[in-house]
Design a protein around this motif. Structure first.
Motif, mmCIF file in Angstrom:
data_model
loop_
_atom_site.group_PDB
_atom_site.id
_atom_site.type_symbol
_atom_site.label_atom_id
_atom_site.label_comp_id
_atom_site.label_asym_id
_atom_site.label_seq_id
_atom_site.Cartn_x
_atom_site.Cartn_y
_atom_site.Cartn_z
ATOM 1 N N PHE A 135 164.643 24.363 139.075
ATOM 2 C CA PHE A 135 165.086 25.428 139.973
ATOM 3 C C PHE A 135 166.604 25.475 139.986
ATOM 4 O O PHE A 135 167.287 24.572 139.481
ATOM 5 C CB PHE A 135 164.548 25.229 141.397
ATOM 6 N N GLU A 136 167.137 26.559 140.550
ATOM 7 C CA GLU A 136 168.586 26.727 140.733
ATOM 8 C C GLU A 136 168.866 26.893 142.216
ATOM 9 O O GLU A 136 167.996 27.284 143.000
ATOM 10 C CB GLU A 136 169.089 27.938 139.964
ATOM 11 N N GLY A 137 170.106 26.586 142.605
ATOM 12 C CA GLY A 137 170.444 26.741 144.015
ATOM 13 C C GLY A 137 171.922 26.547 144.276
ATOM 14 O O GLY A 137 172.728 26.428 143.347
ATOM 15 N N GLU A 138 172.262 26.542 145.555
ATOM 16 C CA GLU A 138 173.632 26.282 145.999
ATOM 17 C C GLU A 138 173.598 25.173 147.040
ATOM 18 O O GLU A 138 172.622 25.030 147.801
ATOM 19 C CB GLU A 138 174.258 27.537 146.622
ATOM 20 N N THR A 139 174.657 24.378 147.070
ATOM 21 C CA THR A 139 174.796 23.345 148.089
ATOM 22 C C THR A 139 176.262 23.272 148.505
ATOM 23 O O THR A 139 177.139 23.722 147.766
ATOM 24 C CB THR A 139 174.317 21.987 147.565
ATOM 25 N N THR A 140 176.500 22.741 149.682
ATOM 26 C CA THR A 140 177.863 22.623 150.206
ATOM 27 C C THR A 140 178.224 21.158 150.323
ATOM 28 O O THR A 140 177.451 20.333 150.824
ATOM 29 C CB THR A 140 177.970 23.292 151.587
ATOM 30 N N ILE A 141 179.412 20.805 149.823
ATOM 31 C CA ILE A 141 179.918 19.433 149.986
ATOM 32 C C ILE A 141 181.216 19.493 150.779
ATOM 33 O O ILE A 141 181.897 20.510 150.792
ATOM 34 C CB ILE A 141 180.134 18.742 148.639
ATOM 35 N N LYS A 193 175.892 11.381 147.423
ATOM 36 C CA LYS A 193 175.162 12.208 148.384
ATOM 37 C C LYS A 193 174.380 13.313 147.683
ATOM 38 O O LYS A 193 173.232 13.602 148.048
ATOM 39 C CB LYS A 193 176.121 12.811 149.406
ATOM 40 N N LEU A 194 174.979 13.942 146.672
ATOM 41 C CA LEU A 194 174.263 14.973 145.919
ATOM 42 C C LEU A 194 173.011 14.399 145.255
ATOM 43 O O LEU A 194 171.962 15.050 145.215
ATOM 44 C CB LEU A 194 175.177 15.576 144.847
ATOM 45 N N ALA A 195 173.102 13.169 144.740
ATOM 46 C CA ALA A 195 171.987 12.563 144.018
ATOM 47 C C ALA A 195 170.947 11.951 144.947
ATOM 48 O O ALA A 195 169.835 11.633 144.498
ATOM 49 C CB ALA A 195 172.510 11.490 143.065
ATOM 50 N N HIS A 196 171.271 11.792 146.226
ATOM 51 C CA HIS A 196 170.360 11.126 147.157
ATOM 52 C C HIS A 196 169.088 11.957 147.341
ATOM 53 O O HIS A 196 169.141 13.164 147.566
ATOM 54 C CB HIS A 196 171.048 10.928 148.506
ATOM 55 N N ARG A 197 167.934 11.307 147.271
ATOM 56 C CA ARG A 197 166.669 12.035 147.287
ATOM 57 C C ARG A 197 166.235 12.453 148.687
ATOM 58 O O ARG A 197 165.380 13.333 148.817
ATOM 59 C CB ARG A 197 165.582 11.210 146.613
ATOM 60 N N GLN A 198 166.806 11.842 149.709
ATOM 61 C CA GLN A 198 166.475 12.259 151.075
ATOM 62 C C GLN A 198 167.554 13.140 151.701
ATOM 63 O O GLN A 198 167.252 14.094 152.407
ATOM 64 C CB GLN A 198 166.257 11.035 151.979
ATOM 65 N N PHE A 199 168.821 12.866 151.402
ATOM 66 C CA PHE A 199 169.917 13.567 152.063
ATOM 67 C C PHE A 199 170.678 14.522 151.147
ATOM 68 O O PHE A 199 171.644 15.152 151.566
ATOM 69 C CB PHE A 199 170.899 12.552 152.667
ATOM 70 N N GLY A 200 170.243 14.627 149.904
ATOM 71 C CA GLY A 200 170.908 15.520 148.958
ATOM 72 C C GLY A 200 169.887 16.280 148.136
ATOM 73 O O GLY A 200 168.756 16.501 148.560
ATOM 74 N N ILE A 201 170.290 16.685 146.940
ATOM 75 C CA ILE A 201 169.391 17.410 146.037
ATOM 76 C C ILE A 201 168.404 16.442 145.406
ATOM 77 O O ILE A 201 167.223 16.736 145.256
ATOM 78 C CB ILE A 201 170.207 18.134 144.942
ATOM 79 N N GLY A 202 168.903 15.280 145.023
ATOM 80 C CA GLY A 202 168.071 14.258 144.397
ATOM 81 C C GLY A 202 168.118 14.310 142.884
ATOM 82 O O GLY A 202 167.861 15.353 142.290
ATOM 83 N N ALA A 203 168.500 13.192 142.247
ATOM 84 C CA ALA A 203 168.561 13.136 140.784
ATOM 85 C C ALA A 203 168.837 11.716 140.335
ATOM 86 O O ALA A 203 169.382 10.904 141.088
ATOM 87 C CB ALA A 203 169.645 14.064 140.239
ATOM 88 N N ASP A 204 168.454 11.428 139.087
ATOM 89 C CA ASP A 204 168.847 10.165 138.464
ATOM 90 C C ASP A 204 170.313 10.213 138.033
ATOM 91 O O ASP A 204 171.037 9.233 138.169
ATOM 92 C CB ASP A 204 167.980 9.878 137.233
ATOM 93 N N ASN A 218 176.012 8.626 137.329
ATOM 94 C CA ASN A 218 174.751 8.051 137.789
ATOM 95 C C ASN A 218 174.549 8.317 139.275
ATOM 96 O O ASN A 218 175.475 8.728 139.987
ATOM 97 C CB ASN A 218 174.719 6.549 137.522
ATOM 98 N N ALA A 219 173.343 8.006 139.749
ATOM 99 C CA ALA A 219 173.019 8.226 141.161
ATOM 100 C C ALA A 219 173.904 7.408 142.092
ATOM 101 O O ALA A 219 174.093 7.772 143.258
ATOM 102 C CB ALA A 219 171.552 7.895 141.410
ATOM 103 N N ASP A 220 174.475 6.305 141.586
ATOM 104 C CA ASP A 220 175.378 5.509 142.420
ATOM 105 C C ASP A 220 176.800 6.049 142.428
ATOM 106 O O ASP A 220 177.700 5.454 143.021
ATOM 107 C CB ASP A 220 175.370 4.044 141.988
ATOM 108 N N GLU A 237 181.523 9.075 146.582
ATOM 109 C CA GLU A 237 180.606 9.195 147.716
ATOM 110 C C GLU A 237 179.907 10.551 147.726
ATOM 111 O O GLU A 237 178.729 10.657 148.087
ATOM 112 C CB GLU A 237 181.355 8.967 149.024
ATOM 113 N N GLN A 238 180.616 11.602 147.315
ATOM 114 C CA GLN A 238 180.001 12.923 147.259
ATOM 115 C C GLN A 238 178.969 13.028 146.136
ATOM 116 O O GLN A 238 177.917 13.656 146.301
ATOM 117 C CB GLN A 238 181.078 14.001 147.119
ATOM 118 N N TRP A 239 179.267 12.413 144.981
ATOM 119 C CA TRP A 239 178.269 12.368 143.907
ATOM 120 C C TRP A 239 177.015 11.641 144.400
ATOM 121 O O TRP A 239 175.880 12.073 144.148
ATOM 122 C CB TRP A 239 178.814 11.648 142.672
#
Length: 294
Positions: free
Chosen positions: A288-294, A38-49, A70-72, A34-36
């Motif tokens: 880009f680079e960044g930080e996120t919190t899970i 959320k990270l991949a989600h394009r609206q609620f996370g960073i967004g990625a395939d 994968n995004a799922d 579920e955390q993976w």
């Protein structure tokens, strides 16, 4: 569960985009599916395939280990565009000065080389045609021979039900490749989910739609399992070229035009019953680079 801060790098290879995480210098253990997601989600996370993990090798003949989600949120065996971003990340982050690099994935070792022009070359290993290793179950499917390639009539379960003639190959992950007259109008989004989840593929499959422009040039769209259609798919490009060469329609090397950019694929075919390695060359770009919190 307490909150955790992760440093990440956003990258893409021909528009196929990734979150790349350094698992050597930060703790990536116990992250849930579920955390993976959320990270991949394009609206609620960073967004990625896909999400790529850089880890210490577990084999003496490899420099690093490489894992893909994968995004799922599901872990998969291989990602060609991601492998190019992997080597660019490792070199740019100072994790290694080796070039080429040998990288451990689920079932094999990849050799990755960064060129001075920014392109990255990947030895993707030999394609796999044995059904049990793909895996693929052809029981009940009509088949026909096209040059060296066996094609199978896969039933498409959409309102406009019909059969699609597919070639089946694994590049460390399974692919079903069909030839279409016009890839831009092909029903990728309508039929891709049906092909992805067809019972003939127990671990699901990537659905490739290939338009042959000439013997050294194709256009390609891929509906990836667990991610949907992506702007480019490296293993899908390799699988399409292998299938096209086996059908007698293509000659190596082949330029693959994806919606996100071009890839160069070379394959020497099968020599003395041994499939040769597929060589893929293409871009790897840091966004880009960044930080996120899970």
């Amino acid at each position: 569960m307490s909150a955790r801060t992760l440093r990440f790098t956003k990258m893409h290879g021909a528009g196929n985009d990734f979150i790349v995480l350094n698992g050597i210098n930060q703790d990536l253990s116990n992250i849930t599916r579920e955390q993976w997601q959320k990270l991949a989600h394009r609206q609620f996370g960073i967004g990625a395939d896909q999400i790529l993990l850089v880890e210490k090798a577990t084999r003496s003949d490899a420099d690093f280990r490489y894992r893909i989600f994968n995004a799922d949120g599901g872990e998969v065996e291989q990602c060609g565009n991601g492998s190019r971003c992997f080597v660019r990340f490792v070199l740019d982050q100072g994790l290694s000065t080796k070039n080429p690099l040998r990288v451990e994935v689920a079932h094999t070792i990849l050799t990755l080389r960064s060129h001075d022009d920014g392109q990255v070359e990947v030895d993707m290993g030999a394609p796999i045609f044995e059904h049990s290793q793909i895996p693929f179950n052809a029981s009940g499917l009509a088949s026909k021979q096209e040059f060296h390639e066996m094609l199978y009539a896969l039933p498409i379960k959409t309102p406009a039900a019909h059969d699609s003639w597919i070639g089946v190959v694994s590049m460390g992950n399974p692919h079903a490749v069909q030839v279409v007259g016009d890839v831009d109008s092909a029903p990728v989004l309508e039929e891709g989910p049906s092909i992805e989840k067809d019972a003939a593929f127990p671990k699901k499959v990537n659905a490739g739609y290939m338009q042959i422009l000439n013997r050294n040039e194709i256009k390609l769209r891929v509906f990836e399992r667990g991610a949907g259609e992506t702007l480019a798919c490296g293993t899908g490009a390799c699988a399409a070229v292998v299938s096209g060469i086996r059908r007698g329609s293509l000659d190596s090397p082949v330029t693959v035009h994806t919606r996100g950019g071009d890839l160069q694929i070379a394959w020497g075919g099968v020599i003395n019953d041994a499939a040769q390695s597929v060589i893929m060359t293409g871009p790897a770009i840091t966004v880009f680079e960044g930080e996120t919190t899970i």
